[in-house]
Design an enzyme around this catalytic site. Structure first.
Site, PDB file in Angstrom:
ATOM      1  CE  LYS A   1     -71.581 -11.448 -15.148  1.00  7.18           C
ATOM      2  NZ  LYS A   1     -71.849 -10.099 -15.676  1.00  7.18           N
TER       3      LYS A   1
ATOM      4  CD  GLU B   1     -64.580  -9.105  -0.203  1.00  7.02           C
ATOM      5  OE1 GLU B   1     -65.035  -8.114   0.395  1.00  7.02           O
ATOM      6  OE2 GLU B   1     -63.715  -9.848   0.264  1.00  7.02           O
TER       7      GLU B   1
ATOM      8  CB  CYS C   1     -69.360  -2.298  -0.934  1.00  9.53           C
ATOM      9  SG  CYS C   1     -67.582  -2.020  -0.941  1.00  9.53           S
TER      10      CYS C   1
HETATM   11  P1  NAD Z   1     -75.061  -7.503  -8.445  1.00  7.33           P
HETATM   12  O1  NAD Z   1     -75.049  -8.513  -7.372  1.00  7.33           O
HETATM   13  O2  NAD Z   1     -76.343  -7.182  -9.099  1.00  7.33           O
HETATM   14  O3  NAD Z   1     -74.075  -7.934  -9.632  1.00  7.33           O
HETATM   15  C1  NAD Z   1     -72.724  -8.252  -9.401  1.00  7.33           C
HETATM   16  C2  NAD Z   1     -72.247  -9.172 -10.494  1.00  7.33           C
HETATM   17  O4  NAD Z   1     -72.986 -10.385 -10.409  1.00  7.33           O
HETATM   18  C3  NAD Z   1     -72.453  -8.632 -11.905  1.00  7.33           C
HETATM   19  O5  NAD Z   1     -71.382  -9.014 -12.718  1.00  7.33           O
HETATM   20  C4  NAD Z   1     -73.730  -9.355 -12.344  1.00  7.33           C
HETATM   21  O6  NAD Z   1     -73.844  -9.493 -13.739  1.00  7.33           O
HETATM   22  C5  NAD Z   1     -73.555 -10.688 -11.671  1.00  7.33           C
HETATM   23  N1  NAD Z   1     -74.818 -11.405 -11.469  1.00  7.33           N
HETATM   24  C6  NAD Z   1     -76.063 -10.884 -11.341  1.00  7.33           C
HETATM   25  N2  NAD Z   1     -76.969 -11.873 -11.205  1.00  7.33           N
HETATM   26  C7  NAD Z   1     -76.280 -13.043 -11.244  1.00  7.33           C
HETATM   27  C8  NAD Z   1     -76.648 -14.412 -11.151  1.00  7.33           C
HETATM   28  N3  NAD Z   1     -77.913 -14.780 -11.007  1.00  7.33           N
HETATM   29  N4  NAD Z   1     -75.663 -15.332 -11.207  1.00  7.33           N
HETATM   30  C9  NAD Z   1     -74.361 -14.983 -11.338  1.00  7.33           C
HETATM   31  N5  NAD Z   1     -73.960 -13.705 -11.461  1.00  7.33           N
HETATM   32  C10 NAD Z   1     -74.905 -12.740 -11.398  1.00  7.33           C
HETATM   33  O7  NAD Z   1     -74.357  -6.212  -7.837  1.00  7.33           O
HETATM   34  P2  NAD Z   1     -74.129  -4.814  -8.534  1.00  7.33           P
HETATM   35  O8  NAD Z   1     -75.414  -4.088  -8.593  1.00  7.33           O
HETATM   36  O9  NAD Z   1     -73.342  -4.999  -9.783  1.00  7.33           O
HETATM   37  O10 NAD Z   1     -73.135  -4.123  -7.477  1.00  7.33           O
HETATM   38  C11 NAD Z   1     -73.568  -3.536  -6.319  1.00  7.33           C
HETATM   39  C12 NAD Z   1     -73.374  -4.458  -5.135  1.00  7.33           C
HETATM   40  O11 NAD Z   1     -72.005  -4.828  -5.024  1.00  7.33           O
HETATM   41  C13 NAD Z   1     -73.714  -3.780  -3.824  1.00  7.33           C
HETATM   42  O12 NAD Z   1     -74.456  -4.651  -3.038  1.00  7.33           O
HETATM   43  C14 NAD Z   1     -72.343  -3.523  -3.197  1.00  7.33           C
HETATM   44  O13 NAD Z   1     -72.356  -3.395  -1.802  1.00  7.33           O
HETATM   45  C15 NAD Z   1     -71.591  -4.705  -3.663  1.00  7.33           C
HETATM   46  N6  NAD Z   1     -70.145  -4.454  -3.576  1.00  7.33           N
HETATM   47  C16 NAD Z   1     -69.453  -5.069  -2.565  1.00  7.33           C
HETATM   48  C17 NAD Z   1     -68.086  -4.825  -2.426  1.00  7.33           C
HETATM   49  C18 NAD Z   1     -67.277  -5.479  -1.345  1.00  7.33           C
HETATM   50  O14 NAD Z   1     -66.047  -5.450  -1.422  1.00  7.33           O
HETATM   51  N7  NAD Z   1     -67.892  -6.072  -0.327  1.00  7.33           N
HETATM   52  C19 NAD Z   1     -67.444  -3.977  -3.308  1.00  7.33           C
HETATM   53  C20 NAD Z   1     -68.185  -3.367  -4.330  1.00  7.33           C
HETATM   54  C21 NAD Z   1     -69.551  -3.634  -4.445  1.00  7.33           C
END
Ligand code: NAD
Length: 497
Positions: A191, A267, A302
């Site tokens: 997804k 992650e 991130c």
């Molecule tokens: P997010 O957590 O809002 O969303 C990430 C994914 O999770 C999306 O596909 C979203 O649709 C899905 N999602 C959202 N709510 C959900 C739920 N209730 N159940 C299941 N899936 C759900 O994050 P974002 O805004 O897309 O991305 C930014 C975040 O990602 C930041 O916190 C960043 O630090 C993190 N990030 C971490 C890494 C790493 O390697 N550690 C890399 C890139 C981004």
């Protein structure tokens, strides 16, 4: 005056044929409910396409296709060299279609086309190629046992893997999980983030063209609390591998607990400390790395070095250089190949970052930026922003902003720097600059982070693990260690007569 868009990329954008359907069992399909959502470009608010808004019914279909593919062995049981050939072919196709993929990435989430072309797409191809090359060179183990028994320790694919990724590096984040998971023989339900579904949708067709059998890679588009939650709660998905925020990562753990105790890899977010000590011998390089470490990818990173910790004696010199870089990195049209700072991913996220900036003005001193830019375009842009005199207890020092916003904290010496760096719920990355090898070594050992940069920042290669301590996650992407997530270890005892 903003420079006009590069006519070449702008014209190509007009000609793109954008697919918005999900990909299940080898075919592009609408959501069972027929629902869609708007895909809007943050570059200028243009409508790109309608994307299938999948829910539990579609996740059920995708998981069933993935399970059937896994069980009949069409991918899971073929010789590793065959899987290698298909994944190498996929890497070639990604490179062959690099312009289209880069353009989709830029239109969809706003990053500069120069970055999509020079970083995102090549890194994605390299990731698939690297795991393809690895998979027919991995050996299993034989345990040291008594002479009349044989104990083997073998790696077996997990089964059906749910993969949920964010929008900041849509293709790379997907590839870091798909490549090792597919190389190991798993089937996938992926997804993408709702803000950036387009390249994942396109990748599915390229994988099919490369020879990946139907049902092995399914891409289910949709909202997090619908399609994402359905993956997390699914009882016939064996593991869920997530990149995204810490808040949603905690939901993923709950879903696993509420359903089938599926394996979880996380992650998550970061608030990484970037330390420059007074015995750093190259302040120009350190300041440039500090600026790049927060403004690259619009700060939607991130591992962004969002807390800059400066030793008091070199503070003024470094600040002058950082402000110089910030002034030179104003947001521009992402389709212009000279642009270095592009658009924020969407309006909602822009507002969130602007709220943090408003809050920061109450907690610290705003030195530069702090405003939206290029409003006349209808897009989402924020100036590079630097706050000085920040307390490490302030919200802008503790919470992940995920935008081009730097919080500067001044300290006296390495011990205070390390202490402040570690005072965070996160532990994804950290950086430290010093010309004294003893200080440098002490700091790198003391910093609680999964990736530590010494006299550099944001160094990266697929050969090294990536992931976080503390609430930055569980497990590691990249390198051979990633196979730990997508395989089960089986011990087999054979008693010899
Ligand atoms: P997010 O957590 O809002 O969303 C990430 C994914 O999770 C999306 O596909 C979203 O649709 C899905 N999602 C959202 N709510 C959900 C739920 N209730 N159940 C299941 N899936 C759900 O994050 P974002 O805004 O897309 O991305 C930014 C975040 O990602 C930041 O916190 C960043 O630090 C993190 N990030 C971490 C890494 C790493 O390697 N550690 C890399 C890139 C981004």
């Amino acid at each position: 005056m903003n420079k006009p868009a590069n006519p070449n990329w702008a014209a190509r954008a007009q000609q793109l044929n954008i697919q918005g359907k999900s990909f299940i069992n080898g075919q592009y399909v609408s959501a069972a409910s027929e629902k869609t959502f708007d895909c809007i470009s943050p570059i200028d608010g243009r409508h790109l396409t309608q994307v299938a808004a999948c829910d539990q019914m579609d996740v059920d279909r995708a998981a069933a296709a993935a399970r059937a593919a896994f069980n009949d062995g069409r991918w899971s049981r073929v010789h590793p060299s065959k899987r290698k050939a298909v994944l190498l072919h996929l890497a070639d196709l990604i490179e062959k279609n690099a312009d289209e993929l880069a353009l989709l990435e830029t239109l969809d989430m706003g990053k500069p086309i120069r970055d999509s072309l020079s970083i995102d797409i090549p890194a994605t191809a390299r990731c698939f190629r690297w795991y393809a090359e690895a998979v027919d060179k991995l050996y299993d183990e034989v345990a040291p046992t008594a002479h009349n028994v044989l104990a083997t320790i073998t790696r077996e694919p997990l089964g059906v893997c749910g993969v949920i990724v964010p929008w900041n590096f849509p293709l790379i984040m997907a590839a870091w999980k798909l490549a090792p998971a597919l190389a190991a023989g798993n089937s996938i339900v992926l997804k993408p983030a709702e803000q950036s579904s387009l390249t994942a949708i396109r990748l599915a067709a390229l994988a099919a063209e490369a020879g990946l059998p139907d049902g092995v890679l399914n891409v289910v588009t949709g909202l997090g609390h619908e399609a994402g939650q359905a993956i997390g709660l699914h009882r016939d998905i064996d593991g869920v591998f997530f990149t995204g925020s810490t808040a949603v990562g905690k939901y993923i753990l709950q879903y696993a607990a509420q359903s089938n105790m599926k394996k979880v890899g996380l992650e998550c977010g970061g608030k990484s400390a970037h330390i420059i000590l007074d015995d750093c011998g190259d302040l120009d390089a350190a300041a440039e790395a500090a600026a790049f470490g927060i403004f690259f990818n619009q700060g939607e990173m991130c591992s962004a070095g969002s807390r800059l910790i400066l030793d008091a004696p070199i503070r003024d010199a470094v600040m002058e250089k950082i402000l110089h870089f910030a002034k030179g990195m104003q947001p521009g049209d992402p389709l212009d190949p000279t642009t270095r700072l592009g658009a924020m991913v969407d309006k909602t996220h822009t507002e969130r970052v602007m709220d943090y900036i408003a809050n920061g003005k109450q907690e610290a001193e705003l030195l530069i930026g702090g405003r939206q830019a290029r409003l006349e375009t209808g897009g989402c842009y924020i100036e590079p922003t630097v706050f000085d005199k920040v307390s490490n207890k302030a919200r802008i020092a503790q919470e992940e902003i995920f935008g081009p916003v730097l919080a500067v904290i001044t300290v006296n010496g390495v011990d205070e720097a390390i202490q402040i760096a570690n005072e965070s719920i996160y532990g994804l990355a950290a950086g430290v600059w010093s010309d004294n090898v003893n200080t440098l070594y002490k700091a790198t050992r003391a910093l609680k982070a999964g990736v530590v940069y010494a006299n550099c920042y944001d160094a990266d290669d697929i050969t090294t693990p990536f992931g976080g301590y503390k609430q930055s996650g569980i497990g590691r992407d990249k390198s051979l260690h990633a196979f730990d997530k997508y395989t089960e270890l089986k011990t087999t005892w054979l008693k010899l007569r």
